[in-house]
Design a protein around this motif. Structure first.
Motif, PDB file in Angstrom:
ATOM      1  N   HIS B 102       0.854  -1.236  -0.018  1.00  0.00           N
ATOM      2  CA  HIS B 102      -0.172   0.033   0.026  1.00  0.00           C
ATOM      3  C   HIS B 102       0.886   1.295   0.026  1.00  0.00           C
ATOM      4  O   HIS B 102       0.549   2.318  -0.863  1.00  0.00           O
ATOM      5  N   GLU B 103       1.969   1.162   0.901  1.00  0.00           N
ATOM      6  CA  GLU B 103       2.662   2.591   1.023  1.00  0.00           C
ATOM      7  C   GLU B 103       3.419   2.785  -0.175  1.00  0.00           C
ATOM      8  O   GLU B 103       3.913   3.676  -0.599  1.00  0.00           O
ATOM      9  N   ALA B 106       1.032   4.597  -2.614  1.00  0.00           N
ATOM     10  CA  ALA B 106       0.526   5.621  -1.913  1.00  0.00           C
ATOM     11  C   ALA B 106       1.395   6.932  -1.910  1.00  0.00           C
ATOM     12  O   ALA B 106       1.211   7.935  -1.860  1.00  0.00           O
ATOM     13  N   ARG B 110       0.411  10.869  -2.540  1.00  0.00           N
ATOM     14  CA  ARG B 110       0.529  11.845  -1.401  1.00  0.00           C
ATOM     15  C   ARG B 110       1.464  12.914  -1.491  1.00  0.00           C
ATOM     16  O   ARG B 110       0.906  13.911  -1.153  1.00  0.00           O
ATOM     17  N   TYR B 130      -4.980  14.251  -0.795  1.00  0.00           N
ATOM     18  CA  TYR B 130      -5.881  13.151  -0.776  1.00  0.00           C
ATOM     19  C   TYR B 130      -6.611  12.900   0.629  1.00  0.00           C
ATOM     20  O   TYR B 130      -5.589  12.982   1.698  1.00  0.00           O
ATOM     21  N   THR B 131      -7.960  12.304   0.651  1.00  0.00           N
ATOM     22  CA  THR B 131      -8.447  11.803   1.714  1.00  0.00           C
ATOM     23  C   THR B 131      -7.966  10.254   1.733  1.00  0.00           C
ATOM     24  O   THR B 131      -7.481   9.674   0.719  1.00  0.00           O
ATOM     25  N   LYS B 132      -8.190   9.578   3.053  1.00  0.00           N
ATOM     26  CA  LYS B 132      -7.505   8.488   3.032  1.00  0.00           C
ATOM     27  C   LYS B 132      -8.489   7.587   2.422  1.00  0.00           C
ATOM     28  O   LYS B 132      -7.920   6.723   1.436  1.00  0.00           O
ATOM     29  N   LYS B 133      -9.952   7.685   1.925  1.00  0.00           N
ATOM     30  CA  LYS B 133     -10.495   7.039   1.289  1.00  0.00           C
ATOM     31  C   LYS B 133      -9.986   7.133  -0.328  1.00  0.00           C
ATOM     32  O   LYS B 133     -10.126   6.239  -1.086  1.00  0.00           O
ATOM     33  N   ILE B 135      -7.046   7.981  -1.526  1.00  0.00           N
ATOM     34  CA  ILE B 135      -5.853   7.189  -1.544  1.00  0.00           C
ATOM     35  C   ILE B 135      -6.041   5.702  -1.823  1.00  0.00           C
ATOM     36  O   ILE B 135      -5.435   4.875  -2.797  1.00  0.00           O
ATOM     37  N   ASP B 136      -7.102   5.244  -0.873  1.00  0.00           N
ATOM     38  CA  ASP B 136      -7.259   3.443  -0.940  1.00  0.00           C
ATOM     39  C   ASP B 136      -8.107   3.245  -2.524  1.00  0.00           C
ATOM     40  O   ASP B 136      -7.560   2.230  -2.772  1.00  0.00           O
TER      41      ASP B 136
END
Lengths: 323, 266, 301
Positions: B102-103, B106, B110, B130-133, B135-136
């Motif tokens: 993931h990192e 992302a 980011r 970005y919001t967390k959502k 990014i996911d």
């Protein structure tokens, strides 16, 4: 002689050599532990020495050594690590990019009425990307200075601390004079250790980050530094343990045999474990022997403990970042 | 903004070594262009010029112009970071960061933030985090696009080093896609992979063509023949021949190309 | 590229340059400090040669700075003491260190190595004052019983104890050298049907030789510069002697012993700086040569 027999005998000899080394360690540590363990108690660790070091404890010496460690950390680590980053990451490019600065200088010259217009006299060669010169002189000097100063005897640093800090800068016999002296001593070690781990981060990782559009600093901050922190930490801890055990430099710069108060500022003198051990062992009677054993054991535990922590960190992260 | 590239009179020197000599070619959008040639012919140097990765090599000098969407990327006023953001790159050896899957993906989004649509011509676009959502979602989208999602969706927070070589390489592709580039550069992406992993990457390349301009350096001629629309043959720093893949492989115009294709050299 | 994100780019360039220049400033500072250290030493040593003639300093055989009538500053006895102590410790440390290195690098079972390597590092980490303490109380007594020396504390005791300090340094550095010998070289040798020892002696050791030589030089440098062990174990009598069983005063011990009591600006003060300068130059040469040898080794593989 038979090939096989000769080999067997030689290998036996090598095993013996290794055994001697391990035995030396065992004897040294065993001797200090066996004699010192009986002396250690809560009051020994928390009281001031009394009755000419035959009663009481070594509290001020422990605290003095801890103060020293803290100060050396504060002074040497930031400078050392940042220097290592610069040397490893930036020293291949010129400090000043003249291609960019030249037009600005020309504009400055115009405002100062040194020339008439800001246009270059000769048109610059078209479409020439920046030229990266072999700006490694700085790097070479640094390398020579660092590798050689790492081997300078600690007593020479003590001499310098005395002449330069205690007398010339008039810091007196003080914590700060000793801490700066020890910082001189460990700075090359910190730089070398940090540089080695930073340079062990593969080029491909930097390339990946740059290709994603990260700047150089972003690459350093989010990749190079995080991946080398365990290695840097190991180097720092080892350097600190070296500083904690050094006697010669503090002997000349501020450690006292006996001081009935804890240091109240960085400019006061102090007691320190290694110096206390030295002074008691060489200048006092056998009546202080228990305190000598106790000091030796506490010092050994501190230094060996730091060493073990460093070794553990290194072994743990060596698996995580296998380049 | 569509990702067409036009290179003219490109020359590259490494110190005194003249690595690329007067290379000029035009690459159209949504095409796969393969760059072939023997080792040391300047293939990698060429594509590294396209996103200015040669900048970070000391003693490297680049002359000539490279226009991407009509803009000269060697212009000192151009922001290198922006160039690299718009041009993704995948390297010879998979080089994931030693972080979680993931990192890995992302990281770059980011860093750059999300570009919100600019209001009108000329005004600068706004950037926000970005919001967390988001990014996911972006991570999921990139992994799906790189045909890796199914294999890793249950272990997004495991280290990328636990993946196989081929998976790592697809992760690197996903990582590059997450930045939303227009052009994707591949520098011998399969040279460290086994045939099965290679086949997956090749399928992916063909699939990516719909949305991106793809340039791939390869030493594997079959690979070029399988995936590329256009092929360029480099030899000793010079562009010998450039044309449709079929033409290059079946009716090469130049003797050197023919020798290389038929395996009489390299 | 239609979208130019100018202000962002400008801010980014500003941050990048700011960071680069601050890093450069800090590095310049640390070099400055380290060079200053060397300069200060030289500057403080120079007056000594105005007060004492270099001839007397370098060739004088008497070190008696506290004599009220005729203080003498001859470095020879100090130099000889340092030489003898270093010689003894080198004679012990080099063979044992070498044997231990070969065992550790080539013979030891991985599990043994996993324990022994940290053990060697811990030995290297033991503070020298603890070694000195051990020499003073235990080793000197043992030596007294076995060799019946002239003085209880003598150069031999110091030398033996110093070897315990030299060995771990030597082992860890020369093990690196042996490990950097390419595996392929070793395998090639085994494939030719040689025994392990033949491979070690004919292939591995010659290939690692520069590294091992550098390791020996660096550890000798450490022995020359070590203070606490010799100051506690050697008895500190400043006479010229070639008998290793009599007490002696090394250069480092001289500084440690006498610096605390000298008057600032006195001849004695500068003389001690001159001794420090000699030590500095000596260790500098050892380190510099070792560094050059190591660099060559690195370039080779």
């Amino acid at each position: 002689m038979d090939r096989k027999l000769k080999e067997k005998l030689l290998f036996l000899l090598f095993r013996l050599c290794a055994l001697v080394v391990v035995a030396t360690l065992a004897v040294l540590v065993g001797y200090v532990v066996i004699n010192g363990i009986g002396v250690i108690s809560w009051s020994f660790l928390t009281e001031f020495p009394r009755q000419g070091f035959t009663a009481g404890g070594i509290f001020p010496a422990i605290m003095g050594t801890l103060y020293l460690i803290a100060l050396v950390l504060v002074i040497a680590v930031p400078i050392g690590v940042l220097t290592a980053v610069y040397v490893s990451e930036y020293s291949d490019q010129p400090l000043i990019d003249f291609e960019k600065v030249r037009p600005r200088l020309r504009r400055l010259a115009v405002t100062l009425h040194l020339r008439k217009n800001a246009e270059p006299k000769r048109p610059a060669k078209a479409k020439k990307l920046r030229k990266r010169g072999s700006q490694r002189l700085f790097y070479r000097i640094l390398r020579i200075v660092i590798t050689n100063l790492a081997g300078v005897p600690s007593i020479v640093y003590g001499l310098l601390g005395f002449g330069m800090l205690v007398i010339f800068f008039n810091l007196g016999m003080s914590l700060i004079a000793s801490a700066i002296t020890l910082a001189f001593l460990v700075l090359p070690l910190v730089i070398t250790a940090s540089r080695e781990t930073i340079e062990a981060v593969p080029y491909s990782v930097r390339e990946a980050s740059l290709a994603l559009g990260a700047t150089k600093w972003q690459t350093i901050r989010s990749h190079v530094l995080p991946y080398s922190i365990p290695g840097i930490l190991t180097g720092v801890i080892l350097s600190i343990s070296r500083a904690a055990g050094e006697t010669a430099p503090i002997l000349l710069t501020g450690a006292l045999v006996l001081k009935q108060t804890l240091p109240d500022s960085i400019f006061s003198s102090y007691m320190a474990l290694p110096y206390q051990l030295y002074a008691l062992a060489t200048q006092y009677s056998d009546a202080t022997r228990p305190m000598q054993y106790g000091s030796a054991l506490v010092l050994l535990l501190m230094v060996v403990g730091l060493n073990l922590v460093a070794i553990i960190i290194r072994n743990k992260y060596r698996k995580k970042y296998r380049w | 903004m569509d990702g067409s590239i036009s290179v003219s009179n490109l020359n590259v020197w490494f110190d005194t070594n003249h690595a690329l000599k007067d290379v000029s070619l035009k690459i159209g959008k949504n095409e796969i262009t393969a760059i072939i040639g023997p080792s040391g012919c300047g293939k990698s140097t060429f594509i590294r010029c396209l996103n200015r990765m040669n900048d970070i090599i000391p003693k490297c000098r680049v002359e000539g112009t490279i226009h991407i969407d009509g803009e000269d990327i060697n212009n000192p006023k151009i922001d290198v970071v922006e160039v690299r953001r718009r041009i993704g790159m995948v390297f010879q050896k998979p080089n994931p960061f030693p972080k979680s899957i993931h990192e890995n993906i992302a990281y770059a989004p980011r860093l750059h933030g999300m570009v919100e649509s600019s209001n009108g011509e000329g005004s600068e676009p706004k950037r926000r985090n970005y919001t967390k959502k988001e990014i996911d979602d972006l991570v999921e989208w990139s992994l799906k696009r790189a045909a890796l999602w199914g294999e890793v969706k249950d272990r997004m927070h495991k280290s990328a080093y636990e993946l196989s070589g081929g998976q790592q390489q697809r992760l690197c592709i996903a990582r590059a896609l997450a930045v939303k580039p227009e052009i994707m550069l591949f520098d011998e992406p399969c040279s460290a992979l086994d045939p099965i992993a290679t086949a997956k990457i090749e399928d992916l390349l063909v699939d990516l063509k719909k949305d991106y301009t793809v340039i791939i350096v390869t030493h594997n001629m079959q690979q070029a023949a399988r995936v590329a629309d256009k092929t360029a043959y480099f030899y000793l720093g010079e562009l010998i021949e450039y044309g449709d893949t079929e033409q290059i492989f079946e009716k090469p115009q130049k003797k050197l190309t023919e020798q290389y294709i038929t395996g009489r050299m390299g | 590229m239609a979208v130019k994100v100018k202000s962002i780019a400008r801010r980014r360039a500003f941050v990048e340059n700011g960071i680069r220049y601050s890093f450069a400033a800090i590095s310049a500072f640390s070099i400055f400090v380290l060079v200053l250290v060397a300069l200060f030493l030289i500057i403080n040593a120079l007056p000594a040669f105005r007060m004492i003639s270099p001839g007397t300093f370098f060739f004088g055989t008497v070190w008696d700075p506290t004599s009220p009538l005729n203080p003498l500053y001859g470095i020879v006895p100090l130099f000889v003491a340092t030489l003898l102590v270093t010689l003894i410790s080198a004679l012990i440390a080099i063979p044992i260190g070498l044997g231990c290195t070969i065992y550790l690098a080539e013979l030891a079972h991985p599990r043994v190595r996993a324990i022994m390597k940290p053990a060697v590092e811990v030995l290297a980490g033991i503070p020298s004052v603890v070694l000195g303490f051990f020499a003073l109380i235990v080793l000197a007594t043992w030596a007294q019983d076995i060799f019946d020396p002239v003085n209880r504390l003598n150069l031999f005791v110091g030398g033996v104890m110093l070897s315990a300090m030299m060995i771990p340094i030597m082992v860890s550095l020369s093990e690196d050298a042996i490990n950097s010998v390419p595996r392929s070289l070793k395998e090639a040798s085994y494939a030719l049907g040689t025994t392990r020892w033949e491979t070690i002696s004919k292939v591995i050791l010659p290939a690692a030789k520069p590294g091992i030589v550098a390791a020996i030089m660096l550890s000798i440098g450490r022995a020359v510069g070590e203070t606490m062990v010799v100051v506690m174990a050697c008895g500190n009598a400043p006479h010229l002697t070639f008998n290793v069983f009599s007490s002696g005063l090394t250069m480092t011990a001289t500084i440690a012993n006498e610096m605390g009591e000298v008057a600032f600006n006195s001849t004695h003060y500068y003389a001690l700086f001159a001794v420090g300068l000699v030590l500095f130059i000596l260790t500098f040469i050892l380190n510099y040569v070792a560094d050059i040898i190591l660099n060559r080794q690195e370039e080779r593989y």
